[in-house]
Motif scaffolding. Structure first.
Motif, PDB file in Angstrom:
ATOM      1  N   ARG A   1       4.360  18.376  -9.363  1.00 52.93           N
ATOM      2  CA  ARG A   1       5.277  18.428  -8.222  1.00 52.93           C
ATOM      3  C   ARG A   1       6.476  19.344  -8.528  1.00 52.93           C
ATOM      4  NH1 ARG A   1       5.692  14.897  -4.030  1.00 52.93           N
ATOM      5  NH2 ARG A   1       4.046  13.616  -4.934  1.00 52.93           N
TER       6      ARG A   1
ATOM      7  N   VAL B   1       7.053  19.242  -1.080  1.00 52.45           N
ATOM      8  CA  VAL B   1       5.721  18.810  -1.522  1.00 52.45           C
ATOM      9  C   VAL B   1       5.450  17.445  -0.893  1.00 52.45           C
ATOM     10  CG1 VAL B   1       4.174  18.530  -3.488  1.00 52.45           C
ATOM     11  CG2 VAL B   1       6.172  20.022  -3.702  1.00 52.45           C
ATOM     12  N   PRO B   2       5.177  17.439   0.415  1.00 51.87           N
ATOM     13  CA  PRO B   2       5.022  16.140   1.094  1.00 51.87           C
ATOM     14  C   PRO B   2       3.764  15.373   0.693  1.00 51.87           C
ATOM     15  CG  PRO B   2       5.552  17.891   2.648  1.00 51.87           C
ATOM     16  CD  PRO B   2       5.158  18.549   1.355  1.00 51.87           C
ATOM     17  N   PHE B   3       2.787  16.077   0.147  1.00 52.50           N
ATOM     18  CA  PHE B   3       1.514  15.398  -0.136  1.00 52.50           C
ATOM     19  C   PHE B   3       0.936  15.817  -1.464  1.00 52.50           C
ATOM     20  CE2 PHE B   3      -3.188  15.308   0.085  1.00 52.50           C
ATOM     21  CZ  PHE B   3      -3.368  13.955   0.269  1.00 52.50           C
ATOM     22  N   ILE B   4       0.767  14.843  -2.364  1.00 52.08           N
ATOM     23  CA  ILE B   4      -0.149  15.001  -3.500  1.00 52.08           C
ATOM     24  C   ILE B   4      -0.942  13.698  -3.595  1.00 52.08           C
ATOM     25  CG2 ILE B   4      -0.456  15.379  -5.965  1.00 52.08           C
ATOM     26  CD1 ILE B   4       2.110  16.867  -6.133  1.00 52.08           C
TER      27      ILE B   4
ATOM     28  N   GLU C   1       0.931  12.009   5.864  1.00 47.36           N
ATOM     29  CA  GLU C   1       1.134  13.381   6.368  1.00 47.36           C
ATOM     30  C   GLU C   1      -0.001  13.829   7.280  1.00 47.36           C
ATOM     31  OE1 GLU C   1       3.805  15.311   6.108  1.00 47.36           O
ATOM     32  OE2 GLU C   1       4.816  13.741   4.970  1.00 47.36           O
TER      33      GLU C   1
ATOM     34  N   VAL D   1     -11.931   5.907   4.431  1.00 46.22           N
ATOM     35  CA  VAL D   1     -11.402   6.752   3.359  1.00 46.22           C
ATOM     36  C   VAL D   1     -10.298   6.041   2.576  1.00 46.22           C
ATOM     37  CG1 VAL D   1      -9.636   7.945   4.792  1.00 46.22           C
ATOM     38  CG2 VAL D   1     -10.685   9.151   2.858  1.00 46.22           C
TER      39      VAL D   1
ATOM     40  N   MET E   1      13.974  15.061  -9.281  1.00 39.95           N
ATOM     41  CA  MET E   1      12.628  14.733  -9.766  1.00 39.95           C
ATOM     42  C   MET E   1      12.640  14.553 -11.279  1.00 39.95           C
ATOM     43  SD  MET E   1      10.406  15.008  -7.076  1.00 39.95           S
ATOM     44  CE  MET E   1       9.188  14.637  -8.315  1.00 39.95           C
TER      45      MET E   1
ATOM     46  N   ALA F   1      -8.701   2.393  -2.115  1.00 36.44           N
ATOM     47  CA  ALA F   1      -7.326   2.345  -2.624  1.00 36.44           C
ATOM     48  C   ALA F   1      -6.625   1.060  -2.181  1.00 36.44           C
ATOM     49  CB  ALA F   1      -6.531   3.571  -2.151  1.00 36.44           C
TER      50      ALA F   1
ATOM     51  N   PHE G   1       0.826  -1.214   0.000  1.00 34.57           N
ATOM     52  CA  PHE G   1       0.000   0.000   0.000  1.00 34.57           C
ATOM     53  C   PHE G   1       0.859   1.262   0.000  1.00 34.57           C
ATOM     54  CE2 PHE G   1      -2.675   3.228   2.219  1.00 34.57           C
ATOM     55  CZ  PHE G   1      -3.685   3.297   1.287  1.00 34.57           C
ATOM     56  N   GLU G   2       0.577   2.142  -0.939  1.00 36.94           N
ATOM     57  CA  GLU G   2       1.317   3.392  -1.040  1.00 36.94           C
ATOM     58  C   GLU G   2       0.387   4.589  -0.971  1.00 36.94           C
ATOM     59  OE1 GLU G   2       3.002   4.269  -4.823  1.00 36.94           O
ATOM     60  OE2 GLU G   2       3.957   6.076  -4.081  1.00 36.94           O
ATOM     61  N   THR G   3       0.771   5.567  -0.187  1.00 33.44           N
ATOM     62  CA  THR G   3       0.037   6.830  -0.128  1.00 33.44           C
ATOM     63  C   THR G   3       0.949   7.874   0.492  1.00 33.44           C
ATOM     64  OG1 THR G   3      -1.932   7.953   0.740  1.00 33.44           O
ATOM     65  CG2 THR G   3      -0.932   6.304   2.163  1.00 33.44           C
ATOM     66  N   GLN G   4       0.658   9.133   0.226  1.00 29.57           N
ATOM     67  CA  GLN G   4       1.343  10.208   0.952  1.00 29.57           C
ATOM     68  C   GLN G   4       0.433  10.762   2.039  1.00 29.57           C
ATOM     69  OE1 GLN G   4       2.705  12.578  -2.672  1.00 29.57           O
ATOM     70  NE2 GLN G   4       4.429  12.704  -1.253  1.00 29.57           N
ATOM     71  N   PHE G   5      -0.691  10.096   2.230  1.00 33.01           N
ATOM     72  CA  PHE G   5      -1.680  10.568   3.198  1.00 33.01           C
ATOM     73  C   PHE G   5      -1.195  10.392   4.633  1.00 33.01           C
ATOM     74  CE2 PHE G   5      -6.120  10.365   5.039  1.00 33.01           C
ATOM     75  CZ  PHE G   5      -6.440  11.671   4.743  1.00 33.01           C
TER      76      PHE G   5
ATOM     77  N   ILE H   1      -7.085   9.624  -1.485  1.00 31.86           N
ATOM     78  CA  ILE H   1      -5.877   9.660  -0.655  1.00 31.86           C
ATOM     79  C   ILE H   1      -4.646   9.064  -1.325  1.00 31.86           C
ATOM     80  CG2 ILE H   1      -7.209   9.580   1.495  1.00 31.86           C
ATOM     81  CD1 ILE H   1      -5.870   6.633   1.676  1.00 31.86           C
ATOM     82  N   ALA H   2      -4.830   8.245  -2.364  1.00 28.25           N
ATOM     83  CA  ALA H   2      -3.676   7.557  -2.941  1.00 28.25           C
ATOM     84  C   ALA H   2      -3.419   8.022  -4.377  1.00 28.25           C
ATOM     85  CB  ALA H   2      -3.862   6.052  -2.856  1.00 28.25           C
TER      86      ALA H   2
END
Lengths: 393, 393
Positions: free
Chosen positions: B205, B216-219, A56, A79, A209, A83, A50-54, B232-233
């Motif tokens: 980003r 940019v910790p969260f997208i 944060e 939520v 990047m 995903a 599972f991957e997310t930046q959520f 969220i993902a």
């Protein structure tokens, strides 16, 4: 700008994730644990993909249970359910509408844990070294009480699994290393003497990047006349001065896996003392790489590096070790340090990171990333030049 | 590429940090706490101004103590001492050579806590809602035992302080909001129909960095025919299709402070149902902003948004709330949700985030960031367009 050629596709095959669960079951039997519960981004990703930046957002706790008997179970805020189901092999997802401050998964977790096959009544949580629990402590205490189970330290079991990498994991660390190696090659022309460390760091971050890094969670930026006093913070707004050494330590990721290595750059002409210290660090790195063979103790690799630096007149450093494991985290156990009991094994990925302080407040640090193999290690980074490259050069 | 004009310099004046300590002392007296101990990046930064990305390394625990009587004390790994002294007003730094697995700051912390002025014998830690302790639990337990002190939940006290922002904090959130607003304006031309969500997200980003975001910790990136199932993902490797809605939710930072808002983009022509749902979300945002006045309950602002969405035929959503606090974290308490007891106050910075699910699996979410002021709130984001902008348009 060329990106790194043919990196592996993002995401692991489910077969690899299932193999991790299988290894975990064996390790849990040895450790007398009925299950592992993980709450942190890296451990949840390791066992589920599972991957997310959520992450944060600290609002909702997330729990992944790896039972000794049975399939992985997610106790999961609603939520995140779509995903998880769409992107991972986890099929047993037990959700609640979060946030619900009065009961944010506590009763659901207690019920789920009580329903697991019981042998020892011990559940391994992330309680120990180089770990943390990403959930309110008052909630975890309430779950322990409501479930009647013993919450034990699962950290050594989890690190034991993560410490030795699969070839698919190594491939991803290798991509991150190539991206950062290429970006470091660009630094002398990318950055100019008129940059501050802040504008310089921003350029490097963007270049990483552009080269294909998914994320750049870590850059430390240090600068000082012939060396620097610290290697964890920065950047700042000061101007560069003739004779400065500019230091970047980069942890960028590809598909979740980090590289972690640094490079030093000269601002104009640096002192002969700084040049000698840089050469000593380069040689200490050689000694570390040469010593890193399966069966060798981490403490002995440390000693091999330390000898070169002591012979070159080092007065010490404040880093506390000379390298460590590397993977889903920027730094993982074990550490290269005096007294470390750990032994190198094939498919460990580690950093070789000697540091010299050649005068008070004047430190220089080198770092390379390698894979332990039968025989000589595989160096994943493009080896640092023997002499510092020059900014604007 | 133009960057945002004249943002404030990085770093807070020491006077602001001292004012935070003063407020903390008053709050500790009310909460009957002798000290707060914070271990997480955001709380350590709040009370000290210390900035690093070294938090990515889980190896060393870091402890900042804010006593009710006396100056702030750092119990700190040696590797971080020079940066702390050079960049913050913290003068009392008690260090050890970390990592030292056998005693990583435990005895030093116990001794330090025992030396504090004692009144209640209660020390507030980050034990509760929307918090975590960034230190091994076995270490914290050992400190509690060795010190003989009661470790209580300091989370409500800390959130009480952080919830209301200073003008300097608001200025930083404002910069992050302007950067992301500008970058969102560029999206229709920056991203093309031939992008995947992964290549599109990378472009966004980089653009955010170019505009001046520090990090940019969260997208979150979602896409789907006329709407999406989760927020969220992402991203992924699928191609865009005619009629898709492409969603980005961005949390970028300036000097540590987040924005958190999203935008929706049409891929070609979207359905009339999606257009109507988008219009309803836009109107719900208007209703939320209009309701957000000092003295109003969070639950009532939620109700104002929910009414617009229900009237428009929403079947619900999986987000669990419709906005929240914003600052050093991407999401902070309180939440806009039914039953929330909290009341809006001047200088709270919050997100207004209505979500509509207009058909199963077809969700649309809007979000704006506002400051509560006497009278109407100040909108920090550039308001989303009434009709979705078109990719490639």
């Amino acid at each position: 700008m060329s990106t790194v050629k043919s990196p592996p596709q993002h995401g692991f095959p489910h077969s690899e994730l299932h193999a991790r669960h299988e290894r975990a079951r064996i390790a849990m039997t040895t450790a007398k644990l009925d299950a592992l519960v993980v709450t942190t981004p890296q451990n949840i990703r390791y066992f589920s993909g599972f991957e997310t930046q959520f992450w944060e957002s600290p609002t909702r706790p997330w729990y992944l249970i790896v039972p000794r008997d049975g399939d992985v179970i997610a106790v999961w805020p609603e939520v995140g359910k779509p995903a998880l189901l769409a992107s991972t092999p986890v099929g047993d997802v037990r959700s609640w509408s979060a946030p619900t401050p009065a009961d944010d998964g506590v009763s659901l977790m207690a019920k789920t844990l009580k329903g697991l096959a019981r042998k020892s009544g011990r559940i391994g949580w992330e309680l120990g070294r180089e770990m943390l629990v990403r959930a309110p402590r008052i909630d975890v205490d309430a779950m322990a009480k409501a479930s009647g189970l013993e919450f034990a330290d699962g950290s050594p079991t989890i690190w034991g699994l993560r410490m030795v990498k699969s070839e698919a994991e190594i491939a991803r660390i290798g991509v991150a290393c190539r991206i950062a190696s290429d970006a470091f090659d660009d630094v002398p022309k990318l950055i100019s003497r008129s940059d501050t460390t802040r504008t310089a760091e921003r350029k490097l971050r963007i270049r990483l990047m552009e080269k294909g890094a998914d994320h750049v969670p870590f850059i430390a930026t240090a600068i000082g006349a012939g060396g620097y006093a610290q290697i964890i913070a920065g950047p700042g707004d000061a101007a560069m001065k003739e004779g400065d050494v500019l230091f970047f330590d980069v942890g960028c990721t590809y598909d979740g896996y980090f590289c972690d290595f640094d490079r030093n750059f000269a601002v104009g002409k640096i002192s002969d003392a700084a040049k000698r210290a840089h050469a000593a660090c380069w040689q200490a790195t050689e000694a570390g790489i040469a010593a890193a063979r399966p069966g060798v103790r981490f403490a002995d690799v440390f000693a091999a590096m330390a000898k070169v630096l002591t012979d070159a007149g080092s007065i010490g450093n404040n880093v506390g070790r000379m390298g460590h494991g590397l993977g889903l985290h920027l730094t993982e156990p074990p550490s290269f340090m005096a007294g470390a009991p750990d032994v190198l094994a094939p498919n460990m990925v580690v950093t070789i990171e000697p540091a010299i302080e050649y005068a008070p407040g004047k430190m220089l640090v080198h770092e390379e990333n390698i894979v332990i193999r039968d025989g000589a290690p595989e160096v994943l980074t493009k080896r640092a030049p023997r002499e510092m490259a020059v900014i604007g050069g």
